[in-house]
Design an enzyme around this catalytic site. Structure first.
Site, PDB file in Angstrom:
ATOM      1  N   LYS A  45       0.845  -1.158  -0.012  1.00 55.57           N
ATOM      2  CA  LYS A  45      -0.027   0.118  -0.099  1.00 55.57           C
ATOM      3  C   LYS A  45       0.922   1.243   0.149  1.00 55.57           C
ATOM      4  O   LYS A  45       2.046   1.272   0.723  1.00 55.57           O
ATOM      5  CB  LYS A  45      -0.983  -0.178   1.191  1.00 55.57           C
ATOM      6  N   CYS A 131      -2.127  10.061  -6.405  1.00 52.53           N
ATOM      7  CA  CYS A 131      -3.322   9.690  -5.307  1.00 52.53           C
ATOM      8  C   CYS A 131      -4.433  10.840  -5.437  1.00 52.53           C
ATOM      9  O   CYS A 131      -4.041  11.976  -5.416  1.00 52.53           O
ATOM     10  CB  CYS A 131      -2.723   9.613  -4.043  1.00 52.53           C
TER      11      CYS A 131
HETATM   12  O1  RRO Z   1      -5.765   5.719  -0.829  1.00 49.25           O
HETATM   13  C1  RRO Z   1      -6.429   6.064  -1.787  1.00 49.25           C
HETATM   14  O2  RRO Z   1      -7.403   6.737  -1.559  1.00 49.25           O
HETATM   15  C2  RRO Z   1      -5.892   5.861  -3.137  1.00 49.25           C
HETATM   16  C3  RRO Z   1      -4.802   6.076  -3.715  1.00 49.25           C
HETATM   17 BR1  RRO Z   1      -3.178   6.502  -2.354  1.00 49.25          BR
HETATM   18  C4  RRO Z   1      -4.322   6.098  -4.800  1.00 49.25           C
HETATM   19  O3  RRO Z   1      -3.181   6.158  -5.398  1.00 49.25           O
HETATM   20  N1  RRO Z   1      -5.451   5.533  -5.972  1.00 49.25           N
HETATM   21  C5  RRO Z   1      -6.779   5.401  -5.361  1.00 49.25           C
HETATM   22  O4  RRO Z   1      -7.499   5.085  -6.161  1.00 49.25           O
HETATM   23  N2  RRO Z   1      -6.988   5.614  -3.762  1.00 49.25           N
END
Ligand code: RRO
Length: 312
Positions: A45, A131
């Protein structure tokens, strides 16, 4: 034998499939399950320096053709994933994994890069420049000058194999500009695409946005993303220095979808929404389906068709 082996630079993988960062890779338990699956490798993650709880729930919803999420970068903090990776590489010599990092500022990204550089980590690092879900933080990947600045600062000291995770682009001029920037740096890979940022879905029963954060806005994944992912992988494979390999992410629901991403130029294929819904056993099904497509075409290796999309 139909072989799904692939490589990124000097890193060899027995299987072309892996998870997309964010999906089933949050805890050690998640990561162990990925390690034991048929995936060729896996990514952690996206990490920030400190642990984050992320956005309030509901923050993920299943949709007819995919998903919407606004997780908000919940994660256990870089040290957690780095320690996991160090333990993993000790236990599994000859297997390599990806660490994903997503600092909320350039300084945070550089600090995490220093930590990784100074560690014994021997895998690949994915810098997530895309993100879509942290309130008040625009995606770096949509700011070309900022992207260049981040990479310039990063590569003054960072020597480990690295790549970037990009948001989807929708204009050919954007591919030209971004590829021209990326080609200036010693990247091993570019991963296209992150979710389609800031979509909105509504519950027809209640006239309410399906997820809570950001007034219901969130990243869209799954089948909705397939044509955009294909176009992004194809566009970058036509523009990037051949030393920079593509990871194709977006819209995989069956083996043919993966085949298409490979035709467009992908060397690894990441699975997001489908993995969330079907758990790591999905890699067994996808591998079987991709092998079946290859067999009908008479192919035994990914190199028999990788990047060989035909156009009219
Ligand atoms: O954690 C998120 O909300 C998230 C991330 Br870091 C990302 O790179 N892509 C996404 O769809 N959600």
């Amino acid at each position: 034998m139909t072989d799904l082996q692939t490589s990124i630079g000097d890193f060899q993988f027995d299987n072309v499939f892996m998870n997309a960062s964010g999906v089933r890779c949050y805890t050690e338990e998640d990561l162990d399950a990925l390690a034991q699956s048929d995936a060729g490798t896996f990514v952690t993650k996206s990490a920030t320096q400190a642990k984050r709880l992320g956005n309030p729930s509901p923050r993920y919803a299943r949709l007819e053709l995919g998903s919407i999420n606004s997780m908000g970068l919940p994660n256990e903090g870089l040290d957690y994933y780095l320690n996991y990776a160090l333990k993993f590489q000790e236990k599994h010599p000859g297997q390599w994994i990806f660490l994903s990092v997503a600092g909320l500022t350039m300084e945070e990204n550089l600090a995490m890069a220093h930590t990784i550089e100074d560690s014994d980590f021997n895998g690949l690092v994915e810098f997530n420049l895309s993100c879509p879900n942290v309130p008040g933080k625009p995606q770096t990947g949509y700011d070309f000058d900022r992207t260049k600045e981040v990479l310039t600062n990063l590569f003054t000291f960072f020597t480990k194999p690295a790549g970037v995770k990009l948001p989807p682009y929708f204009d050919l001029a954007q591919f030209d500009q971004m590829a021209a920037i990326l080609n200036q740096f010693p990247l091993q890979f570019v991963n296209s695409i992150n979710s389609l940022g800031n979509g909105l879905m509504i519950d027809p029963e209640t006239d309410t946005a399906l997820i809570k954060p950001k007034g219901g806005f969130g990243g869209i994944g799954g089948a909705y993303a397939k044509p955009i992912a294909l176009a992004n992988v194809r566009a970058f494979s036509q523009r990037l220095d051949p030393k920079i390999q593509l990871i194709g992410t977006g819209g995989v629901t069956n083996g043919r979808d993966a085949y298409d991403l490979i035709l467009a130029g992908a060397s690894l294929v990441q699975v997001g929404t489908l993995l969330q819904e079907e758990r790591p056993a999905v890699f067994t099904r996808l591998s079987r389906e991709l092998q079946a497509v290859m067999q009908t075409k008479g192919y035994t290796n990914l190199s028999d068709f990788k990047g060989q999309l035909k156009t009219q």
